[in-house]
Design a protein around this motif. Sequence first.
Motif, mmCIF file in Angstrom:
data_model
loop_
_atom_site.group_PDB
_atom_site.id
_atom_site.type_symbol
_atom_site.label_atom_id
_atom_site.label_comp_id
_atom_site.label_asym_id
_atom_site.label_seq_id
_atom_site.Cartn_x
_atom_site.Cartn_y
_atom_site.Cartn_z
ATOM 1 N N ALA A 132 0.837 -1.208 0.000
ATOM 2 C CA ALA A 132 0.000 0.000 0.000
ATOM 3 C C ALA A 132 0.871 1.257 0.000
ATOM 4 C CB ALA A 132 -0.935 -0.010 1.205
ATOM 5 N N GLY A 133 1.912 1.258 0.822
ATOM 6 C CA GLY A 133 2.815 2.410 0.901
ATOM 7 C C GLY A 133 3.529 2.656 -0.418
ATOM 8 N N ILE A 134 4.025 1.567 -1.008
ATOM 9 C CA ILE A 134 4.759 1.703 -2.276
ATOM 10 C C ILE A 134 3.801 2.105 -3.402
ATOM 11 C CG2 ILE A 134 5.975 0.357 -4.052
ATOM 12 C CD1 ILE A 134 7.336 -1.050 -1.559
ATOM 13 N N ALA A 135 2.623 1.459 -3.450
ATOM 14 C CA ALA A 135 1.653 1.771 -4.515
ATOM 15 C C ALA A 135 1.221 3.231 -4.437
ATOM 16 C CB ALA A 135 0.444 0.843 -4.404
ATOM 17 N N ALA A 136 0.904 3.719 -3.238
ATOM 18 C CA ALA A 136 0.447 5.113 -3.091
ATOM 19 C C ALA A 136 1.514 6.083 -3.601
ATOM 20 C CB ALA A 136 0.128 5.388 -1.623
ATOM 21 N N SER A 137 2.761 5.853 -3.200
ATOM 22 C CA SER A 137 3.812 6.798 -3.596
ATOM 23 C C SER A 137 4.145 6.700 -5.089
ATOM 24 C CB SER A 137 5.067 6.577 -2.752
ATOM 25 O OG SER A 137 5.429 5.221 -2.769
ATOM 26 N N GLU A 138 4.156 5.472 -5.637
ATOM 27 C CA GLU A 138 4.491 5.316 -7.068
ATOM 28 C C GLU A 138 3.357 5.848 -7.955
ATOM 29 O OE1 GLU A 138 7.446 4.661 -7.840
ATOM 30 O OE2 GLU A 138 8.332 3.275 -6.400
ATOM 31 N N ILE A 139 2.104 5.696 -7.509
ATOM 32 C CA ILE A 139 0.979 6.231 -8.298
ATOM 33 C C ILE A 139 1.064 7.766 -8.330
ATOM 34 C CG2 ILE A 139 -1.552 6.542 -8.328
ATOM 35 C CD1 ILE A 139 -1.706 3.569 -7.337
ATOM 36 N N ILE A 140 1.346 8.356 -7.181
ATOM 37 C CA ILE A 140 1.497 9.827 -7.132
ATOM 38 C C ILE A 140 2.647 10.257 -8.054
ATOM 39 C CG2 ILE A 140 2.210 11.761 -5.633
ATOM 40 C CD1 ILE A 140 0.617 10.329 -3.365
ATOM 41 N N LEU A 141 3.756 9.505 -8.003
ATOM 42 C CA LEU A 141 4.901 9.850 -8.851
ATOM 43 C C LEU A 141 4.538 9.735 -10.334
ATOM 44 C CD1 LEU A 141 7.887 10.656 -8.979
ATOM 45 C CD2 LEU A 141 8.471 8.234 -8.948
ATOM 46 N N TYR A 142 3.750 8.718 -10.682
ATOM 47 C CA TYR A 142 3.340 8.564 -12.089
ATOM 48 C C TYR A 142 2.457 9.738 -12.521
ATOM 49 C CZ TYR A 142 1.248 6.938 -16.371
ATOM 50 O OH TYR A 142 0.825 6.878 -17.673
ATOM 51 N N ILE A 143 1.550 10.147 -11.641
ATOM 52 C CA ILE A 143 0.679 11.297 -11.970
ATOM 53 C C ILE A 143 1.533 12.562 -12.186
ATOM 54 C CG2 ILE A 143 -1.138 12.830 -11.037
ATOM 55 C CD1 ILE A 143 -2.245 10.254 -9.623
ATOM 56 N N LEU A 144 2.576 12.692 -11.394
ATOM 57 C CA LEU A 144 3.429 13.882 -11.498
ATOM 58 C C LEU A 144 4.344 13.851 -12.725
ATOM 59 C CD1 LEU A 144 4.508 14.239 -7.738
ATOM 60 C CD2 LEU A 144 2.951 15.744 -8.972
ATOM 61 N N THR A 145 4.831 12.656 -13.085
ATOM 62 C CA THR A 145 5.850 12.586 -14.146
ATOM 63 C C THR A 145 5.347 11.990 -15.463
ATOM 64 O OG1 THR A 145 6.581 10.384 -13.435
ATOM 65 C CG2 THR A 145 7.710 12.288 -12.446
ATOM 66 N N LEU A 146 4.278 11.189 -15.387
ATOM 67 C CA LEU A 146 3.728 10.448 -16.542
ATOM 68 C C LEU A 146 4.807 9.602 -17.236
ATOM 69 C CD1 LEU A 146 1.304 13.115 -18.086
ATOM 70 C CD2 LEU A 146 0.715 11.157 -16.663
ATOM 71 N N ASP A 147 5.743 9.087 -16.438
ATOM 72 C CA ASP A 147 6.811 8.239 -16.976
ATOM 73 C C ASP A 147 6.383 6.772 -16.870
ATOM 74 O OD1 ASP A 147 9.106 6.777 -17.479
ATOM 75 O OD2 ASP A 147 10.433 8.197 -16.474
ATOM 76 N N SER A 148 6.353 6.085 -18.015
ATOM 77 C CA SER A 148 5.887 4.691 -18.016
ATOM 78 C C SER A 148 6.820 3.766 -17.218
ATOM 79 C CB SER A 148 5.728 4.186 -19.452
ATOM 80 O OG SER A 148 6.959 4.287 -20.116
ATOM 81 N N SER A 149 8.074 4.181 -17.024
ATOM 82 C CA SER A 149 9.007 3.363 -16.227
ATOM 83 C C SER A 149 8.505 3.232 -14.785
ATOM 84 C CB SER A 149 10.396 4.004 -16.198
ATOM 85 O OG SER A 149 10.927 4.025 -17.474
ATOM 86 N N VAL A 150 7.886 4.312 -14.286
ATOM 87 C CA VAL A 150 7.362 4.290 -12.910
ATOM 88 C C VAL A 150 6.238 3.253 -12.830
ATOM 89 C CG1 VAL A 150 6.239 5.660 -11.103
ATOM 90 C CG2 VAL A 150 7.997 6.702 -12.537
ATOM 91 N N LEU A 151 5.391 3.229 -13.870
ATOM 92 C CA LEU A 151 4.300 2.231 -13.906
ATOM 93 C C LEU A 151 4.868 0.818 -13.963
ATOM 94 C CD1 LEU A 151 1.357 3.219 -16.286
ATOM 95 C CD2 LEU A 151 1.391 3.083 -13.799
ATOM 96 N N ALA A 152 5.919 0.636 -14.799
ATOM 97 C CA ALA A 152 6.544 -0.687 -14.937
ATOM 98 C C ALA A 152 7.071 -1.167 -13.589
ATOM 99 C CB ALA A 152 7.668 -0.618 -15.967
#
Lengths: 85, 337
Positions: free
Chosen positions: B61-81
């Motif tokens: 949950a902690g990792i998902a919340a932070s990585e989702i926020i980071l993806y919204i901020l950067t729109l980098d597909s590597s973050v999603l991967a």
Amino acid sequence: MPSPSSTKPKVSALGSFIVIVWLMVLAVAAFLATVVPEIDTLLGRSHLDRTVISAAQAAIAITTVVLLILALSIMKEVYIGRKLR
Amino acid sequence: MLQAITVVLYGAIVSAVSFFAVYFLVPVMIKRLVASGHVVQDYHKPDKPKVPRPAGPALMAGIAASEIILYILTLDSSVLAILFTTAIAFVVGLVDDRKVMPGWFKPGALLLAAIPIIVLGAHPDHLNLIFGRVFIPLLYIPLVFIVIPIAGNTINSIDVLNGVASGFLIIATIPLLVSIAIFGNQDTFLAALPLLFTTLAFYKYHKFPSRIFPGDSGTVLLGALFGALAVAGSSEIIGVIVLLPAVMNSFLFLASVKKIIEHRQVKARPVTLLGDFRLAASKDKSAPITLVRLILADGPLGEREIGIQIFKLAVFAAIMALASIGIQYYFLKDVIR
């Protein structure tokens, strides 16, 4: 309650073992980074197909890594032989 | 390229979200797991206390919340991967937590966790080899399928005593972050921060004496995340070096049992528990060789002391990794972005 340990813990031998493994990894990395790409130049002169050259490089790289694992295995046997038996 | 101030701001956001999510979620999980009877005995303590397990869902949950926020901020597909790889590894670990699976299950199923990195193109086409860089666009793909299962299982196998896996990972993540900052890219560096801050928050509850165990879901997801970051951050060899004590543990175990099996399937235990609750190296020749058994070869130690010895080895490996980063920087300074 557990009594305090009477044996002074020693990880220096394990630390030395890890340093040797690190040096072996560096040696393999140096070989892969410097020698293997040169094969391209060497075999390129004989006008071999690009795919054949790449396959040869990949085979040499994989063999080197396998040799590293075998060397580690031998080293492990020696280390364990001295440490546990 | 993000501006320095933006990187600091995004970094602060993802670090804070991952840290506080785990910090506040784990106590809730402890209560829920105890209430639902998901507890295991800690055999290395005098009164064999029951400890809740697994903490994997809180870590996820902690990792998902932070990585989702980071993806919204950067729109980098590597973050999603990176997020998808971690999520698949978490599911694999959770299955193993809930059901007794054969030894091949985790390494086999973790092959699936490598797929998002390849499909979303999060891997580079070159491999940094300390003394140079090799261009291997095709050969890199099988490499990803090797790295993710090995990283997941390596962290899983070092989860031997209270606080060891999380403490080891905190130490190992620092050189990885340095390497990603130098040889990787900003987005992967930002995506790596949750690994450090999640683990830091979790260590509060996992350290000796543990109030919760991570379980397979926790350790496998953290290991797969480490592997995914090493790949996406062009820090593969640095990742191997910093994990050397844990890699050695897995290697010793596999080489002595000669097949992929779960630790619970091993009949002869590598260590024995003494009457004073210290641990001693097994004298049984058929017992598997592990890092803990080698540490105990010099004499019995308490659980906390063994953890300290493993952390010393982790610091040692981290110093070697930092030295390797220095060497790699010397050779690659002209080609890195």
